[in-house]
Design a protein around this motif. Structure first.
Motif, short mmCIF file in Angstrom:
data_model
loop_
_atom_site.label_atom_id
_atom_site.label_comp_id
_atom_site.label_asym_id
_atom_site.label_seq_id
_atom_site.Cartn_x
_atom_site.Cartn_y
_atom_site.Cartn_z
N SER A 7 6.03 -1.27 -0.19
CA SER A 7 6.27 -1.16 -1.68
C SER A 7 7.77 -0.62 -1.94
CB SER A 7 5.25 -0.79 -2.44
OG SER A 7 5.01 0.64 -2.21
N LYS B 82 8.18 3.08 -1.07
CA LYS B 82 7.83 4.53 -1.30
C LYS B 82 8.99 5.17 -0.86
CE LYS B 82 3.72 4.12 0.34
NZ LYS B 82 3.75 2.45 0.56
N GLU C 167 4.52 10.64 4.06
CA GLU C 167 3.23 10.40 4.89
C GLU C 167 3.45 10.46 6.25
OE1 GLU C 167 0.55 6.25 3.72
OE2 GLU C 167 2.65 6.13 4.45
N ILE D 238 3.17 9.26 8.94
CA ILE D 238 2.99 8.21 9.61
C ILE D 238 3.37 8.26 11.33
CG2 ILE D 238 5.01 6.92 9.03
CD1 ILE D 238 3.75 4.22 9.53
N GLN E 160 -8.78 6.20 10.42
CA GLN E 160 -8.86 6.51 9.08
C GLN E 160 -9.48 8.12 9.11
OE1 GLN E 160 -7.56 5.16 6.66
NE2 GLN E 160 -7.16 3.29 7.42
N VAL F 120 -6.22 9.86 9.52
CA VAL F 120 -5.44 9.58 8.14
C VAL F 120 -6.11 10.97 7.02
CG1 VAL F 120 -4.91 8.46 6.22
CG2 VAL F 120 -4.84 7.38 8.38
N ALA G 168 -6.11 6.71 0.73
CA ALA G 168 -6.72 6.44 2.00
C ALA G 168 -8.20 5.82 1.92
CB ALA G 168 -6.74 7.84 2.83
N ARG H 252 8.21 -3.61 11.89
CA ARG H 252 7.68 -2.11 12.46
C ARG H 252 6.88 -2.75 13.59
NH1 ARG H 252 5.46 1.83 8.37
NH2 ARG H 252 7.28 2.84 8.20
N GLU I 38 3.05 -3.50 12.67
CA GLU I 38 2.66 -4.36 11.52
C GLU I 38 2.96 -5.73 11.91
OE1 GLU I 38 3.48 -0.45 8.35
OE2 GLU I 38 5.10 -2.00 8.65
N1 DCP Z 1 -2.17 2.96 6.75
C1 DCP Z 1 -3.38 2.58 6.84
N2 DCP Z 1 -4.24 3.34 6.37
C2 DCP Z 1 -4.01 4.37 5.56
C3 DCP Z 1 -2.60 4.41 5.15
C4 DCP Z 1 -1.79 3.64 5.53
O1 DCP Z 1 -3.70 1.96 7.93
N3 DCP Z 1 -5.08 5.07 4.91
C5 DCP Z 1 -1.08 1.95 7.44
C6 DCP Z 1 -0.32 0.82 6.44
C7 DCP Z 1 0.96 0.70 7.30
C8 DCP Z 1 1.13 2.37 7.76
O2 DCP Z 1 -0.18 2.90 7.68
O3 DCP Z 1 0.92 -0.14 8.18
C9 DCP Z 1 2.34 2.91 6.82
O4 DCP Z 1 1.89 2.75 5.54
P1 DCP Z 1 2.87 2.70 4.26
O5 DCP Z 1 2.91 1.43 3.69
O6 DCP Z 1 2.17 3.70 3.27
O7 DCP Z 1 4.42 3.68 4.50
P2 DCP Z 1 5.52 2.87 4.53
O8 DCP Z 1 6.46 3.94 5.15
O9 DCP Z 1 5.49 1.62 5.23
O10 DCP Z 1 5.84 2.69 3.06
P3 DCP Z 1 6.85 2.16 2.11
O11 DCP Z 1 7.38 0.86 3.01
O12 DCP Z 1 6.53 1.94 0.78
O13 DCP Z 1 8.12 2.92 2.25
#
Ligand code: DCP
Length: 224
Positions: free
Chosen positions: A26, A28, A46, A48, A75, A78, A104, A163, A166
């Motif tokens: 989105s 972030k 985050e 990640i 999770q 996370v 989360a 990515r 994804e």
């Molecule tokens: N994710 C997940 N479970 C969570 C949090 C995140 O499976 N509790 C996954 C979803 C995404 C990856 O982790 O594949 C990273 O998530 P974000 O979209 O939060 O991070 P981005 O860097 O992609 O965010 P943005 O593109 O908004 O900057």
């Protein structure tokens, strides 16, 4: 000595915590980068990179390959790393973090469970952990900033950033995550830990930066 005193003072008395939310892709990261350049805000992204590599394992990739088998694994991790984010000591008066322990659980764990991709026993164990943490550990959040997008926009951005883990995400997945966010942050189906500031986030980068500028004071008034 002064710096240490300031740090101790701000960490004890006057810190405000802002949590940034929004669907996958989105925007972030761009928002956090904008606020990273602002005085008085310390930004924590985050973790990640940890989810992609914990002692040589990639639980994020495993979860996307087989959510039923690896959803709990990702999770659980996370949840730990988000708790670390909430607890991380900082000196600045404002701390902005990407997502939270709450999203989360309420969004990603909920989505795995509701879509039939998480066995009930895994869901229950994660819920027990979550309930214990939120009952026994103070998780301060003063403001939620919600980047509100359409799932289609996120899908497009996701395809562009490419990515590896994804690549398997279909539009329907983003639609479910979107609906859970809307139910929680807009329709208030679950109690909110803080007030919500909604920023429409389907726009291009230039317009988004303008909006961050416009909302900056409101965000910096969080908790005041
Ligand atoms: N994710 C997940 N479970 C969570 C949090 C995140 O499976 N509790 C996954 C979803 C995404 C990856 O982790 O594949 C990273 O998530 P974000 O979209 O939060 O991070 P981005 O860097 O992609 O965010 P943005 O593109 O908004 O900057």
């Amino acid at each position: 000595h002064d710096a240490l005193q300031h740090c101790l003072f701000s960490s004890l008395f006057s810190q405000n915590f802002i949590s940034l939310k929004g669907n996958i892709a989105s925007g972030k990261t761009t928002c956090l980068e904008y606020f990273r350049k602002t005085n008085n805000i310390e930004v924590l992204t985050e973790p990640i990179s940890k989810w992609r590599n914990v002692r040589g394992h990639n639980p994020l990739a495993l979860m996307y390959q087989n959510p039923e088998r690896w959803g709990l694994t990702l999770q659980t991790y996370v949840q730990l790393t988000m708790l670390e984010q909430h607890q991380a000591p900082i000196c600045a008066p404002f701390k902005m973090i990407e997502r939270s322990l709450f999203s989360a659980k309420y969004i990603f764990v909920e989505n795995l469970y509701r879509s039939g991709n998480m066995p009930e026993v895994d869901y229950v164990v994660l819920t027990e952990w979550f309930d214990w943490i939120t009952t026994n550990i103070h998780i301060p959040i003063d403001l939620i900033v919600y980047l509100q997008t359409s799932p289609e926009t996120c899908y497009e951005r996701l395809r562009l950033r490419c990515r590896e883990e994804e690549k398997v995400i279909p539009l329907e997945y983003l639609e479910s995550i979107h609906q859970l966010y809307e139910d929680w942050l807009i329709n208030r189906s679950i109690p909110l830990p803080a007030p919500v500031l909604v920023i429409p986030a389907d726009h291009d980068l230039q317009k988004m930066l303008l909006q961050y500028e416009e909302h900056r004071d409101r965000i910096l008034a969080a908790g005041c």
